[in-house]
Each structure stands twice: as structure tokens, then as C-alpha cells.
Design a protein around this motif. Sequence first.
Motif, PDB file in Angstrom:
ATOM      1  N   TYR A   1       0.839  -1.204   0.000  1.00  0.00           N
ATOM      2  CA  TYR A   1       0.000   0.000   0.000  1.00  0.00           C
ATOM      3  C   TYR A   1       0.877   1.259   0.000  1.00  0.00           C
ATOM      4  O   TYR A   1       0.644   2.197  -0.769  1.00  0.00           O
ATOM      5  N   HIS A   2       1.904   1.257   0.852  1.00  0.00           N
ATOM      6  CA  HIS A   2       2.812   2.413   0.909  1.00  0.00           C
ATOM      7  C   HIS A   2       3.627   2.534  -0.378  1.00  0.00           C
ATOM      8  O   HIS A   2       3.886   3.649  -0.848  1.00  0.00           O
ATOM      9  N   LEU A   3       4.041   1.408  -0.948  1.00  0.00           N
ATOM     10  CA  LEU A   3       4.821   1.455  -2.188  1.00  0.00           C
ATOM     11  C   LEU A   3       4.003   2.047  -3.334  1.00  0.00           C
ATOM     12  O   LEU A   3       4.544   2.784  -4.178  1.00  0.00           O
ATOM     13  N   ARG A   4       2.709   1.743  -3.365  1.00  0.00           N
ATOM     14  CA  ARG A   4       1.868   2.320  -4.408  1.00  0.00           C
ATOM     15  C   ARG A   4       1.754   3.836  -4.257  1.00  0.00           C
ATOM     16  O   ARG A   4       1.755   4.575  -5.244  1.00  0.00           O
ATOM     17  N   ASN A   5       1.689   4.292  -3.013  1.00  0.00           N
ATOM     18  CA  ASN A   5       1.653   5.742  -2.782  1.00  0.00           C
ATOM     19  C   ASN A   5       2.996   6.396  -3.093  1.00  0.00           C
ATOM     20  O   ASN A   5       3.051   7.506  -3.628  1.00  0.00           O
ATOM     21  N   ILE A   6       4.079   5.688  -2.758  1.00  0.00           N
ATOM     22  CA  ILE A   6       5.428   6.216  -3.028  1.00  0.00           C
ATOM     23  C   ILE A   6       5.661   6.336  -4.533  1.00  0.00           C
ATOM     24  O   ILE A   6       6.368   7.245  -4.994  1.00  0.00           O
ATOM     25  N   ALA A   7       5.057   5.431  -5.309  1.00  0.00           N
ATOM     26  CA  ALA A   7       5.218   5.470  -6.768  1.00  0.00           C
ATOM     27  C   ALA A   7       4.741   6.802  -7.344  1.00  0.00           C
ATOM     28  O   ALA A   7       5.271   7.282  -8.354  1.00  0.00           O
TER      29      ALA A   7
ATOM     30  N   SER B   1      17.619  10.529  -3.458  1.00  0.00           N
ATOM     31  CA  SER B   1      18.013  10.498  -2.041  1.00  0.00           C
ATOM     32  C   SER B   1      16.799  10.669  -1.135  1.00  0.00           C
ATOM     33  O   SER B   1      16.672   9.995  -0.106  1.00  0.00           O
ATOM     34  N   LYS B   2      15.887  11.566  -1.514  1.00  0.00           N
ATOM     35  CA  LYS B   2      14.693  11.769  -0.700  1.00  0.00           C
ATOM     36  C   LYS B   2      13.736  10.596  -0.835  1.00  0.00           C
ATOM     37  O   LYS B   2      13.047  10.222   0.124  1.00  0.00           O
ATOM     38  N   LEU B   3      13.686  10.005  -2.024  1.00  0.00           N
ATOM     39  CA  LEU B   3      12.832   8.843  -2.220  1.00  0.00           C
ATOM     40  C   LEU B   3      13.309   7.676  -1.355  1.00  0.00           C
ATOM     41  O   LEU B   3      12.503   6.921  -0.801  1.00  0.00           O
ATOM     42  N   GLU B   4      14.624   7.533  -1.219  1.00  0.00           N
ATOM     43  CA  GLU B   4      15.174   6.472  -0.381  1.00  0.00           C
ATOM     44  C   GLU B   4      14.793   6.686   1.084  1.00  0.00           C
ATOM     45  O   GLU B   4      14.480   5.733   1.804  1.00  0.00           O
TER      46      GLU B   4
ATOM     47  N   LEU C   1       8.161 -11.604   2.293  1.00  0.00           N
ATOM     48  CA  LEU C   1       8.816 -10.389   2.785  1.00  0.00           C
ATOM     49  C   LEU C   1       9.929  -9.953   1.836  1.00  0.00           C
ATOM     50  O   LEU C   1      10.142  -8.752   1.621  1.00  0.00           O
ATOM     51  N   GLN C   2      10.625 -10.921   1.251  1.00  0.00           N
ATOM     52  CA  GLN C   2      11.693 -10.590   0.312  1.00  0.00           C
ATOM     53  C   GLN C   2      11.128  -9.942  -0.948  1.00  0.00           C
ATOM     54  O   GLN C   2      11.752  -9.045  -1.530  1.00  0.00           O
ATOM     55  N   VAL C   3       9.942 -10.380  -1.369  1.00  0.00           N
ATOM     56  CA  VAL C   3       9.285  -9.780  -2.530  1.00  0.00           C
ATOM     57  C   VAL C   3       9.026  -8.291  -2.278  1.00  0.00           C
ATOM     58  O   VAL C   3       9.169  -7.458  -3.185  1.00  0.00           O
ATOM     59  N   VAL C   4       8.643  -7.962  -1.045  1.00  0.00           N
ATOM     60  CA  VAL C   4       8.414  -6.556  -0.691  1.00  0.00           C
ATOM     61  C   VAL C   4       9.711  -5.755  -0.830  1.00  0.00           C
ATOM     62  O   VAL C   4       9.726  -4.671  -1.422  1.00  0.00           O
ATOM     63  N   GLN C   5      10.806  -6.290  -0.280  1.00  0.00           N
ATOM     64  CA  GLN C   5      12.077  -5.571  -0.374  1.00  0.00           C
ATOM     65  C   GLN C   5      12.528  -5.441  -1.829  1.00  0.00           C
ATOM     66  O   GLN C   5      13.049  -4.398  -2.236  1.00  0.00           O
ATOM     67  N   ASN C   6      12.337  -6.500  -2.612  1.00  0.00           N
ATOM     68  CA  ASN C   6      12.702  -6.442  -4.031  1.00  0.00           C
ATOM     69  C   ASN C   6      11.923  -5.349  -4.749  1.00  0.00           C
ATOM     70  O   ASN C   6      12.482  -4.594  -5.565  1.00  0.00           O
ATOM     71  N   ALA C   7      10.627  -5.245  -4.462  1.00  0.00           N
ATOM     72  CA  ALA C   7       9.793  -4.217  -5.090  1.00  0.00           C
ATOM     73  C   ALA C   7      10.253  -2.824  -4.688  1.00  0.00           C
ATOM     74  O   ALA C   7      10.259  -1.898  -5.509  1.00  0.00           O
ATOM     75  N   ALA C   8      10.666  -2.667  -3.411  1.00  0.00           N
ATOM     76  CA  ALA C   8      11.154  -1.373  -2.945  1.00  0.00           C
ATOM     77  C   ALA C   8      12.459  -0.998  -3.651  1.00  0.00           C
ATOM     78  O   ALA C   8      12.664   0.167  -4.035  1.00  0.00           O
ATOM     79  N   ALA C   9      13.343  -1.973  -3.856  1.00  0.00           N
ATOM     80  CA  ALA C   9      14.615  -1.719  -4.547  1.00  0.00           C
ATOM     81  C   ALA C   9      14.374  -1.306  -5.994  1.00  0.00           C
ATOM     82  O   ALA C   9      15.016  -0.380  -6.522  1.00  0.00           O
ATOM     83  N   LYS C  10      13.450  -1.985  -6.659  1.00  0.00           N
ATOM     84  CA  LYS C  10      13.152  -1.654  -8.056  1.00  0.00           C
ATOM     85  C   LYS C  10      12.482  -0.291  -8.162  1.00  0.00           C
ATOM     86  O   LYS C  10      12.718   0.462  -9.119  1.00  0.00           O
TER      87      LYS C  10
ATOM     88  N   LEU D   1      12.977   2.249  -6.102  1.00  0.00           N
ATOM     89  CA  LEU D   1      13.988   3.279  -5.834  1.00  0.00           C
ATOM     90  C   LEU D   1      14.911   3.476  -7.031  1.00  0.00           C
ATOM     91  O   LEU D   1      15.267   4.613  -7.381  1.00  0.00           O
ATOM     92  N   THR D   2      15.334   2.392  -7.656  1.00  0.00           N
ATOM     93  CA  THR D   2      16.271   2.489  -8.794  1.00  0.00           C
ATOM     94  C   THR D   2      15.548   2.665 -10.126  1.00  0.00           C
ATOM     95  O   THR D   2      16.203   2.754 -11.174  1.00  0.00           O
ATOM     96  N   LYS D   3      14.192   2.685 -10.083  1.00  0.00           N
ATOM     97  CA  LYS D   3      13.378   2.841 -11.292  1.00  0.00           C
ATOM     98  C   LYS D   3      13.709   1.769 -12.324  1.00  0.00           C
ATOM     99  O   LYS D   3      13.821   2.038 -13.524  1.00  0.00           O
ATOM    100  N   SER D   4      13.874   0.546 -11.821  1.00  0.00           N
ATOM    101  CA  SER D   4      14.194  -0.580 -12.685  1.00  0.00           C
ATOM    102  C   SER D   4      12.918  -1.282 -13.137  1.00  0.00           C
ATOM    103  O   SER D   4      11.858  -1.152 -12.499  1.00  0.00           O
TER     104      SER D   4
END
Length: 382
Positions: A205-211, A220-223, A252-261, A263-266
Motif C-alpha cells: 500500500y505504501h509502495l503504491r503511494n510512493i510510486a 536520495s529523498k525517495l530512499e 517479505l523478500q518480494v516486498v524488499q525487491n519491489a522497494a529496490a526496483k 527506488l532504482t526505477k528498474s
Amino acid sequence: MRCDAGECSVLLMLDLTSAFDTVDHHILLDRLRHWVGISGVALDWFESYLHKRSFSVATSKYSSSSTFLAYGVPQGSVLGPLLFLLYLLPLQHLLSTFKDISYHCYADDIQLYISFKPHDVSKLQILHRCIESIRCWMAGNFLQLNEEKTEVLVCAPKNFVPSVLENLGPLATFARPSIRSLGVSIDSALTLDAHVKSLVRSCFYHLRNIAKLSPIVSRSKLEIVIHAFVSSHLDYCNSLFTCLCKASLEHLQVVQNAAAKRLTKSSKFSHVTPLLIQLHWLPVKFRIQFKVLTLTFRALHGQAPTYISELLHPYIPSRSLRSCDQGLLAVQHTRLKTKGDKAFVTVAPRLWNSLPLSLRSADSVVAFKKQLKTHLFKLAFG
């Protein structure tokens, strides 16, 4: 909580009604003086903090006259929970007289825990007597239990659950399949599956808002935002995640992977390992190990609660060996691989003993954490 083969456990969560507002200042100061031993300038400081507190009610441009408060400690303050726990000191002394019952107090929340063998279900009578003693004490100290927030969690083999509920009597009506303690959902099987599902849902939910912020803020601020709303949630109480199954860890790892992608816009099809290395993020599994090992280091150096330190014991070989001075911990043998082998008392010594001697011999928490992250990063990525 223990969950050995054939072991039954009951966890009772109690909440107090309007607890912070009913603390009598005179009684509190008396307990600071006689129970804690505070006197002189320190006692005067507490008295000045509590004395002549006032309040008024305001709505729109109108406000009532102020009136002085002889009761209550400020909620939301740093001292509020501490002063309330000091007010409860006699109650904690009362709870300690019930030897078969363990307890924890956090502000106005009280947890009672009792463990017993199935044939010894009569021990639950001790729990009933304990609750009755709590009610009597509270009646004389301007406090009351909030039955609407009372919850009971029964951890026992399925064939013994009916017997436990029967002996719980009126408390059986408060039995729940899972309860929430300090933000963690604990189920009767101690799998934390419900907590993981809720955590994953919240993080996405937070990742969708962060997008939506991604195009308008710098990396840097996005991180910072991702760490505040996602990483902090993954790390919260993650020392409990040693009991998670492989599927839950992968979620849980899927969540971290999504956050990494994010942040790096991958691309969502990008391989995540290079991204984690680039960001210098430890995978979820190793973040859990990092937290457990940090707790272990603090416990061995007197910087952790006693109930954690008491779980760790130095390894003492039967005869003189070179391992005597290696700073190793004794690993307890367990009967259940699904629970005993995943408990802190077993996981912590195993992880600690696997560390290099130079890391176990670190002289400060800061140095230990720095070297530990480097060590785990090498283990994670080779």
C-alpha cells in the motif's frame, strides 16, 4: 512463550480503562519515595512536574476556565508511561507472588502468561486467583480492567484445546485465534502468518503511494521515504521472524525487491541481486540475523533486558579445550524442529557461534554492528 511437545500455554492480555487519567499524584509521589527510594532534589523535580497541572476545554473561539488536576499523568509524554509503571509497582509486586505466572507491563497493558502440561490443567485456577487479586488491587487504586479489550490466546495441541477452554471458565469468552501485542499479530500456532500477510499488504500500500512521488522527488529523498514507510516495517520486531517458514520469508523478500526496483526505477523483470548490492541492502533473511545477533551482543554485555540475558549461557566443555576462551555460547537441544529449533534460545547461540572470533570480540555495539553488516553482506552475495 514456550511451545514444547505436549505443552499448553495461555496468554492473557489485559487493558486498563482511563488508566493515565486516574493516577493520584499524592499516591504516586509516595511510591516514588518509599518504593523507589527517590528523595531530595529528584523527588522535588517529579513533584514540580505533577503539581498544579491544569486543563481547559476549547472549541472554536470559546474556551472554558482552567481547573487544577490532582489526578492523571500526561499521555503522549516521555514520562507518562514511566510514571504510570511506577504507580503500578505494588501491582507488579503482587503479580510476582504467583510463581507459575509470568507477566509483562507496558504502560496500561498487562500480559499474563502461564504454561503447564495437559494433565495439569488445574493450574489455570492460579490464573483465576491472580485476576481476582488484580481486580481487588485496582478497586483500591482508582483503576479498572477494560473487558472490551481483554483477549486470551491458547497455544496447545488441538486435542487439548477444549479442555483448556473449559477450565478457563468465563475467560473462555475472550479467546481469540490471534492477538495483537505491540503491533505484532500472534496466532495460536506461533507461525506469525497473519502478521506477515498484514505486513506485506501494508508495505505494498505504501509502495503504491510512493510510486506517485517518484517523478517529483530526488532519489536520495525517495530512499528516505522508502526506509520510513517500508524498510522500518520490515525491520520492526523482525527478531521474531526466526520462526517464519520459507514461504513467509519469500513474501517479505518480494516486498524488499519491489522497494529496490521502485527506488532504482528498474523494470519489474530486472534481476534484483545487483540492485541490492548497489543499494548495499541486506536481504530480509540476513536482516533478521543482524537483529538477532545485535540483541545477543547487547545481552552478553549487559545492555539487554534480564529476560533475554537469562536465555544465553557460555559454552563450558567437559574438559579443557582451545574453545574455552572463544566466547562461544551453549546451544540447547530441542525436541521440535518447527518450534524449538527456531526459538531465540536456540537460534541466537548457533548464529553467534558461527561468527569469526574477531567479530565476537568486538569492544562496542557500534563496532560490532559495522563489522557484522560487512560479514553478512559477504555471506549474502559472496
